[in-house]
Write a protein that holds these residues in place. Structure first.
Motif, short mmCIF file in Angstrom:
data_model
loop_
_atom_site.label_atom_id
_atom_site.label_comp_id
_atom_site.label_asym_id
_atom_site.label_seq_id
_atom_site.Cartn_x
_atom_site.Cartn_y
_atom_site.Cartn_z
N LEU A 1 -6.85 2.14 1.64
CA LEU A 1 -6.17 3.44 1.65
C LEU A 1 -7.21 4.54 1.44
N ALA B 1 3.64 2.21 7.50
CA ALA B 1 2.63 1.28 6.98
C ALA B 1 1.95 1.91 5.76
N VAL B 2 1.77 3.23 5.80
CA VAL B 2 1.19 3.94 4.66
C VAL B 2 2.23 4.11 3.55
N ARG C 1 5.07 1.28 -3.12
CA ARG C 1 4.85 0.15 -4.03
C ARG C 1 3.92 0.52 -5.17
N ARG C 2 2.75 1.11 -4.82
CA ARG C 2 1.74 1.37 -5.84
C ARG C 2 2.00 2.62 -6.63
N ALA D 1 -3.83 4.40 5.98
CA ALA D 1 -4.04 2.96 5.78
C ALA D 1 -4.88 2.44 6.94
N THR E 1 4.50 12.75 -1.94
CA THR E 1 3.52 12.50 -0.87
C THR E 1 4.21 11.92 0.36
N CYS F 1 -3.70 0.72 10.27
CA CYS F 1 -2.86 -0.42 9.87
C CYS F 1 -1.48 -0.32 10.53
N ASP F 2 -0.98 -1.44 11.05
CA ASP F 2 0.40 -1.47 11.57
C ASP F 2 1.21 -2.58 10.90
N THR F 3 0.80 -3.01 9.74
CA THR F 3 1.43 -4.05 8.91
C THR F 3 1.33 -5.45 9.51
N ALA G 1 3.18 5.67 10.06
CA ALA G 1 3.56 6.40 8.83
C ALA G 1 4.10 5.43 7.78
N ARG H 1 0.97 -8.78 7.44
CA ARG H 1 2.06 -9.41 6.67
C ARG H 1 2.23 -10.88 7.03
N ARG I 1 -3.37 12.03 7.87
CA ARG I 1 -2.36 12.02 6.81
C ARG I 1 -3.03 12.24 5.45
N VAL J 1 -2.66 10.36 2.97
CA VAL J 1 -3.15 9.00 2.71
C VAL J 1 -3.10 8.23 4.02
N GLU K 1 4.77 2.37 2.80
CA GLU K 1 4.98 1.12 2.06
C GLU K 1 4.00 1.04 0.89
N GLN K 2 2.73 1.31 1.16
CA GLN K 2 1.69 1.20 0.12
C GLN K 2 1.93 2.23 -0.99
N ILE K 3 2.29 3.45 -0.59
CA ILE K 3 2.48 4.50 -1.61
C ILE K 3 3.71 4.21 -2.46
N GLU L 1 11.27 2.01 3.64
CA GLU L 1 9.84 2.17 3.95
C GLU L 1 9.13 0.82 4.11
N LEU L 2 9.61 -0.20 3.41
CA LEU L 2 8.97 -1.51 3.50
C LEU L 2 9.33 -2.25 4.79
#
Lengths: 65, 336
Positions: A17, B275-276, B282-283, A40, B169, A53-55, B273, A58, A36, A38, B278-280, B240-241
């Motif tokens: 990130l 994919a990002v 969760r964390r 990924a 965010t 990143c496009d997941t 969007a 997983r 953005r 943030v 999800e990370q924000i 989002e996940l």
């Protein structure tokens, strides 16, 4: 020079990130912008939108009948 | 970013048509009549209750054309909303298995089932969905996406510092990062017009079934009630996940069906969007929120499961109708 250090977060399972806007330089010299707050970035190389990143990192489970 | 493009005048939607005694009584009250609403014995998932709830909530968003804005805080109408919410919430609590292991819930959402037999609407649309089905799907989704991120904005002041900052965010990104042309609701409206659909706010409320309204009503209920802030965060996390892979399937469906650039752009944006996000989530949101308020874990799990439960109900309706070659909408209002 930026006054504050930027944060780069290495995730355990997937992307890195990076706060944006940022320009990414690929091995072939191609430049990709990620704007953005943030972003990924793919580390697993499975993304179909590399370096974004496009997941695709997983875990997948196959469901068959 | 702040350039002066003159926006079109804001219009409120017209009142929808009633679907039974409860919604008819709520609509009468919105037209200025007395508030005489009896919800006893009503089906919590049915068209009548879900439309009545939708109308109560819409007072908090854009209101209705010809309806007094101050009815938003009318004590009698708020009491009706409370009765409807108790009915809906009791059904959800009864139908959704309780749990408090948020980490396990999140891990389960991050596993992606693959293979030719995986069910679900986006899998169907990617594999062999037809254009009229895709257009119907967009009509169902318009109830939420034309106010995308608005229900979740209610929770912002209810979150502790770090979780609030992270959630904002994500919301900022949903609102286009300050650029109105990149707001997700705007991208969705662009897609609707390109698909030959009407993008005016609330246009398709009369066309969508209870299952569609229920998903959005869950968001509004959890957003507006501070006691359900944990459930709101769970609901948002579930979106989002799971959105990124689902959006990728919709991009492939749109390309296969020859849709235009605006149609592809909406779901394409959501692949990256979310994919990002999800990370924000969760964390930045779930972690700090549960550290500050560990007692919310069960509500977070409830929010995730309630949203998936309602999503399953909607998905079953769509696939059941489509498998019979029938429209999933009420009446033939789209001309698909």
């Amino acid at each position: 020079m930026p006054a504050e250090r930027r944060e780069v977060v290495l995730t355990e399972e997937g992307p890195v990130l990076v706060s944006g806007p940022v320009e990414i330089v690929l091995p072939d010299g191609r430049r990709v912008t990620a704007d953005r707050p943030v972003n990924a970035l793919c580390l697993c190389r499975r993304s179909r939108r590399y370096p974004i990143c496009d997941t695709s990192h997983r875990t997948r489970t196959r469901e068959d009948s | 970013m702040l350039s002066a493009t003159v926006p079109p005048p804001v219009t409120s939607p017209s009142l929808p048509r009633p679907r039974g005694p409860v919604s008819a009584a709520v609509l009468d009250a919105l037209r200025g009549g007395p508030v005489r609403v009896d919800v006893s014995g009503a089906d919590p998932y049915g068209d009548d209750v879900q439309l009545a709830l939708h109308c109560c909530y819409e007072l908090h968003y854009r209101g209705f054309d010809g309806v007094d804005d101050d009815l938003e805080w009318d004590p009698a109408l708020l009491a009706v909303r409370g009765d409807l919410e108790r009915l809906f919430l009791a059904a959800l609590r009864a139908d959704v298995e309780a749990g408090a292991d948020v980490a396990a819930e999140v891990d389960a959402l991050l596993v992606e089932p693959v293979g030719p037999d995986v069910g679900g609407v986006s899998h169907h649309l990617r594999r062999d969905g037809e254009l009229w089905q895709l257009r119907e799907y967009v009509v169902h989704r318009s109830i939420y996406h034309l106010k995308e991120a608005d229900p979740q904005a209610w929770v912002i002041p209810r979150l502790p510092g770090p979780a609030k900052a992270a959630l904002v965010t994500v919301e900022h990104d949903e609102y286009g990062g300050g650029d109105p042309d990149r707001m997700h609701a705007r991208l969705f409206a662009d897609m609707m017009r390109e698909l030959g659909l009407d993008d005016s706010y609330g246009h398709y409320v009369d066309s969508v079934p209870a299952e569609t309204l229920a998903e959005v009503n869950l968001m509004s209920m959890c957003g507006l009630r501070r006691s359900l802030r944990g459930a709101l965060v769970g609901q948002f996390a579930a979106v989002e996940l799971t959105s990124s892979p689902g959006s990728q399937r919709l991009v492939r469906a749109m390309r296969r069906l020859g849709c235009g650039p605006a149609a592809i752009a909406f779901y394409d944006e959501h692949v990256e969007a979310d994919a990002v996000h999800e990370q924000i989530i969760r964390r930045g949101v779930l972690g700090p929120l549960l550290a500050a308020e560990p007692g919310l874990a069960a509500d977070v799990v409830f929010g995730i499961r309630a949203y998936l439960h309602l999503g399953d109900r909607l998905g079953e309706r769509l696939l059941d109708c489509w498998s019979r070659g029938a429209s999933s909408l009420r009446g033939d209002t789209v001309g698909a």
